[in-house]
Design an enzyme around this catalytic site. Structure first.
Site, PDB file in Angstrom:
ATOM      1  N   HIS A  54       7.357  -0.624  -1.095  1.00  0.00           N
ATOM      2  CA  HIS A  54       6.911   0.523  -1.372  1.00  0.00           C
ATOM      3  C   HIS A  54       8.099   1.567  -1.802  1.00  0.00           C
ATOM      4  O   HIS A  54       8.208   2.768  -1.667  1.00  0.00           O
ATOM      5  CB  HIS A  54       6.364   1.440   0.002  1.00  0.00           C
ATOM      6  CG  HIS A  54       5.118   0.695   0.462  1.00  0.00           C
ATOM      7  ND1 HIS A  54       3.910   1.025  -0.173  1.00  0.00           N
ATOM      8  CD2 HIS A  54       4.984  -0.251   1.303  1.00  0.00           C
ATOM      9  CE1 HIS A  54       3.060   0.179   0.559  1.00  0.00           C
ATOM     10  NE2 HIS A  54       3.682  -0.422   1.364  1.00  0.00           N
ATOM     11  N   ASN A 127      -3.125   1.967   2.809  1.00  0.00           N
ATOM     12  CA  ASN A 127      -3.020   1.579   1.420  1.00  0.00           C
ATOM     13  C   ASN A 127      -4.345   2.036   0.738  1.00  0.00           C
ATOM     14  O   ASN A 127      -5.133   2.537   1.292  1.00  0.00           O
ATOM     15  CB  ASN A 127      -2.893  -0.008   1.248  1.00  0.00           C
ATOM     16  CG  ASN A 127      -1.566  -0.707   1.604  1.00  0.00           C
ATOM     17  OD1 ASN A 127      -0.721  -0.062   1.431  1.00  0.00           O
ATOM     18  ND2 ASN A 127      -1.501  -1.838   2.303  1.00  0.00           N
TER      19      ASN A 127
END
Length: 487
Positions: A54, A127
């Site tokens: 990320h 997500n």
């Protein structure tokens, strides 16, 4: 009006910011030039270690407003009444690539929300997909190693990517998501967000419910084909960042409607598959979506590094009324996320403005002290132990959530099997939901990567997973891979 005076880090005025001090007009530079040395040393240290996953992200501030009564399921204060608003910060991200990676790539997207509630910060770290590739955190480092740049070639290698998936049949569901039409969102505004994990809500009576979060975009779903994505990356590698920034700046504030699925805790043990398995969704016919509220983003960060790069989310930041479940992947993340921030940002990262709780004036009240960048103000005789006799902060005795029952022996265990646990059923269900055009694109996307794998046995293992999900799915992928390898 005269300009403010430029100073050194120590506050001394700078006489010349254009020319370094030297031994004569053309001579070597001088070690005594404090401003030059400080400026270069500071520049060398402007970057911190990037996130392992990320890393490439964007973010914005906004608010969450409750629209529906959920007090029968949770006593969380920020969800306690219709119309109540809570400030939020939301960070979007790609997962596998580095900080310098492009936005419009085929990759899951992080969707991490920090709620600045009156009872402390609540972090919901999810997500843009409701499932994930694996179900046990002990496999996570290996999974990420297989997806990141190869140590020798310095690029993502199909051999590594597909070899891991060949040994992880539970990944078939998420692979089907990723290689399908929603694998490349057109922007962060045009995708859903999911808590993905199973969490726990507890109401005022102490009743426990397991919960899944669904943030449905109010802008509508928009995605890119592989060809459109390649064109977008060539035009603007920062396409998602550009879109989010410009939309908010021109007053087009993106929003999502939050829905939840709620399962009474007593039903979990006998549900037909493991409800804490991150590779599976709960069918809506079993647990329908219930609306909770609306999340709106309306303010861009003033400094991307300070507020997006240094934003720290951890799924163990709960508030009263919300807690964890036995979801193994969640359990692993409860440690891993907070530990990653202690490494990247330091033990006092919660004192940074974007991470600091707004519920407690002056910062969190505890007995942690010192460490790098310590500015917690505990001095002048303040005690750094508890309990004490000097009016220091004390425990409440009020659990955040209901206790989870446990039984059995310690040791490494596979997750307990339910009557219909299977790694392939939901992947097949997803395939059968697709239109013919969607299936064709899915097959082409899978074959494009799988056909580049050098080992036949790895290809065969992956093909077996698609055959198990749906016979037609497997046949079409196999035929497409064979055609590409014969070219």
């Amino acid at each position: 009006m005269s300009k403010r005076v430029l100073t050194t880090e120590s506050g001394a005025p700078v006489a010349d910011n254009q020319n370094s001090a030297s031994a004569g007009a053309g001579g070597p530079l001088l070690l005594q030039d404090q401003h030059l040395l400080e400026k270069l040393a500071r520049f060398n240290r402007e970057r911190i270690p990037e996130r392992v996953v990320h890393a490439r992200g964007s973010g914005a501030y906004g608010h969450f407003e409750v629209t529906d009564d959920v007090t029968g399921f949770t006593n969380a204060d920020f969800l306690s009444e219709i119309g109540k608003r809570t400030e939020v910060f939301l960070r979007f991200s790609t997962v596998a690539d580095s900080l310098g990676g492009a936005d419009a790539v085929r990759d899951p997207r992080g969707f991490a929300v920090k709620f600045y509630t009156e009872e402390g910060n609540y972090d919901l770290v999810g997500n843009n997909t409701p499932v994930f590739f694996i179900k046990d955190p002990i496999k996570f480092p290996d999974f990420i190693h297989s997806q990141k740049r190869d140590p020798f070639t310095g690029r993502q290698e199909p051999d590594n990517v597909w070899d891991f998936w060949a040994h992880a049949p539970e990944a078939t569901h998420q692979v089907t998501w990723l290689m399908g039409d929603r694998g490349i969102p057109a922007s962060y505004r045009h995708m859903n967000g999911y808590g993905s994990h199973t969490y726990q809500w507890t109401n005022a009576q102490g009743e426990a419910f397991f919960v899944k979060y669904h943030f449905k975009t109010n802008q509508g779903i928009r995605c890119l084909s592989s060809e459109q994505a390649a064109e977008t990356v060539g035009r603007d590698a920062n396409s998602h960042q550009t879109d989010l920034l410009q939309a908010i700046e021109r007053g087009v504030h993106p929003s999502w409607t939050l829905y939840v699925q709620l399962m009474p805790a007593a039903e979990a043990a006998d549900y037909r598959f493991n409800p804490f398995d991150l590779t599976k969704v709960w069918p809506h016919k079993d647990y329908p979506l219930q609306r909770v509220g609306r999340l709106v983003l309306d303010r861009n960060p003033d400094n991307v590094f300070a507020e997006v790069e240094q934003a720290a989310f951890s799924p163990n930041n709960f508030v009263p009324g919300i807690g964890p479940s036995p979801d193994k992947m969640l359990q692993g993340r409860l440690f891993a996320y907070a530990d990653a921030h202690r490494y990247r940002l330091g033990v006092n990262h919660t004192l940074l403005a974007v991470n600091a709780p707004k519920a407690v004036p002056g910062g969190a009240r505890n007995y942690g002290r010192d460490g790098l960048m310590a500015v917690n103000g505990q001095g002048r005789g303040a005690k750094n132990y508890e309990p004490n006799s000097y009016d220091g902060p004390a425990e409440t005795g009020r659990p955040l959530s209901a206790p989870l029952p446990v039984s059995g022996h310690t040791g490494t265990h596979e997750a307990p099997l339910h009557t219909k646990d299977d790694d392939f059923v939901q992947a097949g269900d997803l395939y059968r939901l697709m239109s013919e055009e969607e299936r064709s694109r899915l097959v082409a996307n899978i074959a494009g990567g799988l056909s580049q794998v050098s080992r036949d046995d790895v290809i065969e293992k992956n093909l077996a997973h698609f055959h198990a999900a749906d016979p037609e799915y497997g046949r079409r992928v196999e035929a497409a891979v064979r055609a590409l390898r014969e070219d």
